[in-house]
Design a protein around this motif. Structure first.
Motif, PDB file in Angstrom:
ATOM      1  N   GLY A  53       0.829  -1.198   0.000  1.00 33.39           N
ATOM      2  CA  GLY A  53       0.000   0.000   0.000  1.00 33.39           C
ATOM      3  C   GLY A  53       0.861   1.244   0.000  1.00 33.39           C
ATOM      4  O   GLY A  53       2.099   1.170  -0.059  1.00 33.39           O
ATOM      5  N   ASN A  54       0.213   2.380   0.088  1.00 34.08           N
ATOM      6  CA  ASN A  54       0.918   3.655   0.060  1.00 34.08           C
ATOM      7  C   ASN A  54       1.405   4.102   1.435  1.00 34.08           C
ATOM      8  O   ASN A  54       2.023   5.153   1.538  1.00 34.08           O
ATOM      9  CB  ASN A  54       0.005   4.731  -0.527  1.00 34.08           C
ATOM     10  N   CYS A  55       1.094   3.333   2.460  1.00 36.29           N
ATOM     11  CA  CYS A  55       1.432   3.729   3.831  1.00 36.29           C
ATOM     12  C   CYS A  55       2.260   2.654   4.519  1.00 36.29           C
ATOM     13  O   CYS A  55       1.953   2.220   5.632  1.00 36.29           O
ATOM     14  CB  CYS A  55       0.159   4.023   4.619  1.00 36.29           C
ATOM     15  N   THR A  56       3.312   2.201   3.848  1.00 36.17           N
ATOM     16  CA  THR A  56       4.151   1.154   4.412  1.00 36.17           C
ATOM     17  C   THR A  56       5.372   1.743   5.116  1.00 36.17           C
ATOM     18  O   THR A  56       5.890   2.797   4.741  1.00 36.17           O
ATOM     19  CB  THR A  56       4.632   0.174   3.332  1.00 36.17           C
ATOM     20  N   LEU A  57       5.810   1.054   6.146  1.00 34.02           N
ATOM     21  CA  LEU A  57       7.055   1.343   6.850  1.00 34.02           C
ATOM     22  C   LEU A  57       7.898   0.082   6.833  1.00 34.02           C
ATOM     23  O   LEU A  57       7.380  -1.015   7.038  1.00 34.02           O
ATOM     24  CB  LEU A  57       6.791   1.752   8.299  1.00 34.02           C
ATOM     25  N   TRP A  58       9.187   0.239   6.611  1.00 32.89           N
ATOM     26  CA  TRP A  58      10.094  -0.898   6.710  1.00 32.89           C
ATOM     27  C   TRP A  58      10.862  -0.799   8.018  1.00 32.89           C
ATOM     28  O   TRP A  58      11.531   0.205   8.293  1.00 32.89           O
ATOM     29  CB  TRP A  58      11.103  -0.897   5.561  1.00 32.89           C
ATOM     30  N   PHE A  59      10.787  -1.846   8.824  1.00 33.98           N
ATOM     31  CA  PHE A  59      11.570  -1.956  10.048  1.00 33.98           C
ATOM     32  C   PHE A  59      12.729  -2.907   9.752  1.00 33.98           C
ATOM     33  O   PHE A  59      12.523  -4.101   9.539  1.00 33.98           O
ATOM     34  CB  PHE A  59      10.709  -2.464  11.201  1.00 33.98           C
ATOM     35  N   VAL A  60      13.929  -2.356   9.717  1.00 38.06           N
ATOM     36  CA  VAL A  60      15.124  -3.089   9.304  1.00 38.06           C
ATOM     37  C   VAL A  60      16.062  -3.201  10.494  1.00 38.06           C
ATOM     38  O   VAL A  60      16.210  -2.245  11.275  1.00 38.06           O
ATOM     39  CB  VAL A  60      15.821  -2.360   8.136  1.00 38.06           C
ATOM     40  N   GLY A  61      16.711  -4.361  10.629  1.00 40.70           N
ATOM     41  CA  GLY A  61      17.673  -4.461  11.713  1.00 40.70           C
ATOM     42  C   GLY A  61      17.922  -5.880  12.155  1.00 40.70           C
ATOM     43  O   GLY A  61      17.765  -6.843  11.400  1.00 40.70           O
ATOM     44  N   SER A  62      18.296  -5.994  13.411  1.00 42.57           N
ATOM     45  CA  SER A  62      18.721  -7.269  13.992  1.00 42.57           C
ATOM     46  C   SER A  62      17.544  -7.958  14.669  1.00 42.57           C
ATOM     47  O   SER A  62      16.380  -7.673  14.392  1.00 42.57           O
ATOM     48  CB  SER A  62      19.866  -7.015  14.979  1.00 42.57           C
ATOM     49  N   SER A  63      17.850  -8.864  15.594  1.00 44.11           N
ATOM     50  CA  SER A  63      16.803  -9.676  16.217  1.00 44.11           C
ATOM     51  C   SER A  63      15.829  -8.850  17.047  1.00 44.11           C
ATOM     52  O   SER A  63      14.683  -9.254  17.253  1.00 44.11           O
ATOM     53  CB  SER A  63      17.425 -10.773  17.086  1.00 44.11           C
ATOM     54  N   SER A  64      16.270  -7.675  17.530  1.00 43.21           N
ATOM     55  CA  SER A  64      15.339  -6.825  18.276  1.00 43.21           C
ATOM     56  C   SER A  64      14.196  -6.353  17.386  1.00 43.21           C
ATOM     57  O   SER A  64      13.102  -6.072  17.873  1.00 43.21           O
ATOM     58  CB  SER A  64      16.071  -5.614  18.868  1.00 43.21           C
ATOM     59  N   VAL A  65      14.437  -6.275  16.086  1.00 43.78           N
ATOM     60  CA  VAL A  65      13.370  -6.018  15.123  1.00 43.78           C
ATOM     61  C   VAL A  65      12.678  -7.316  14.737  1.00 43.78           C
ATOM     62  O   VAL A  65      11.448  -7.415  14.737  1.00 43.78           O
ATOM     63  CB  VAL A  65      13.925  -5.308  13.870  1.00 43.78           C
TER      64      VAL A  65
END
Length: 238
Positions: A53-65
């Motif tokens: 969709g037009n309202c996406t967020l990417w959460f990138v990172g290690s195991s805490s993500v």
């Protein structure tokens, strides 16, 4: 030796800050070498989300993500894509990020939590900051001025020996981001403290957040997104 300073003293000393500031410019210049290296990667970041969709967020990172299993609910109505990698270091994240094709998706922002495993493994802070600069360079090359929200490195009860380097990392990030486009800092550390001590926000392993801890993260992320994203984006997506 265990660090005895209060957990509220999360910044590096003035001398260390000065050293970091002088080193930042060299790190930015040198990061292109890392970018060229990681372009050779042929793996991509994981993405379990089945909604676009037009309202996406990417959460990138290690195991805490990666272990943020309530992310979709915590960030609703945003469409949150959990692109974390269990036990990842920057060396795991950067090659996969380099291989992303922007045609396949373009989030409104990237939220990044990375580097804690690197420091716990003994990687020097200057190297971790150089890798962060490479990540931001890759972002610019692939997505232009797509906002990246860098979460502060949290103190972890079972990693008390890492606290001095974590403080230095947080200070270095704040020196770096004014020199990188569309890069922002979010303090997730202070809200985890209660009367200067760590609250009950961790899983038994003393590293990862529990449900309450992740709610704190979500509140901080929402607050910072409201400050850094355009008003029309916020109206459309929240």
């Amino acid at each position: 030796m265990t660090d005895k300073r209060p957990l509220t003293s999360l910044n590096a000393s003035p001398l260390a800050k000065l050293a970091v500031a002088l080193a930042v410019f060299g790190l930015i210049v040198g990061s292109w070498m890392l970018v060229a290296r990681y372009r050779e990667a042929n793996m991509v970041l994981p993405d379990a989300a089945n909604r676009q969709g037009n309202c996406t967020l990417w959460f990138v990172g290690s195991s805490s993500v990666h272990r943020w299993t309530s992310l979709d609910r915590d960030m609703a109505p945003w469409i949150a894509h959990n692109r974390g990698i269990n036990s990842a270091t920057f060396a795991d994240i950067l090659p996969r990020f380099a291989h992303i094709d922007p045609v396949d998706g373009h989030p409104r922002a990237i939220i990044l939590y990375a580097g804690e495993n690197d420091i716990a493994a003994g990687v020097p802070v200057r190297t971790v900051i150089r890798q962060l600069a490479a990540f931001l360079d890759l972002r610019s090359q692939k997505f232009g001025d797509l906002p990246v929200l860098i979460l502060s490195m949290k103190p972890s009860p079972s990693r008390a020996a890492s606290l001095p380097d974590q403080r230095l990392f947080n200070a270095a990030v704040q020196h770096l981001i004014p020199h990188m486009p569309a890069s922002f800092y979010a303090d997730i550390t202070s809200p985890l403290l209660k009367n200067g001590q760590l609250g009950d926000n961790y899983q038994p392993d003393g590293v990862h957040m529990n449900t309450q801890g992740y709610r704190i993260w979500a509140d901080v992320v929402r607050h910072r997104l409201a400050q850094i994203l355009p008003a029309d984006t916020l109206r459309a997506c929240t």
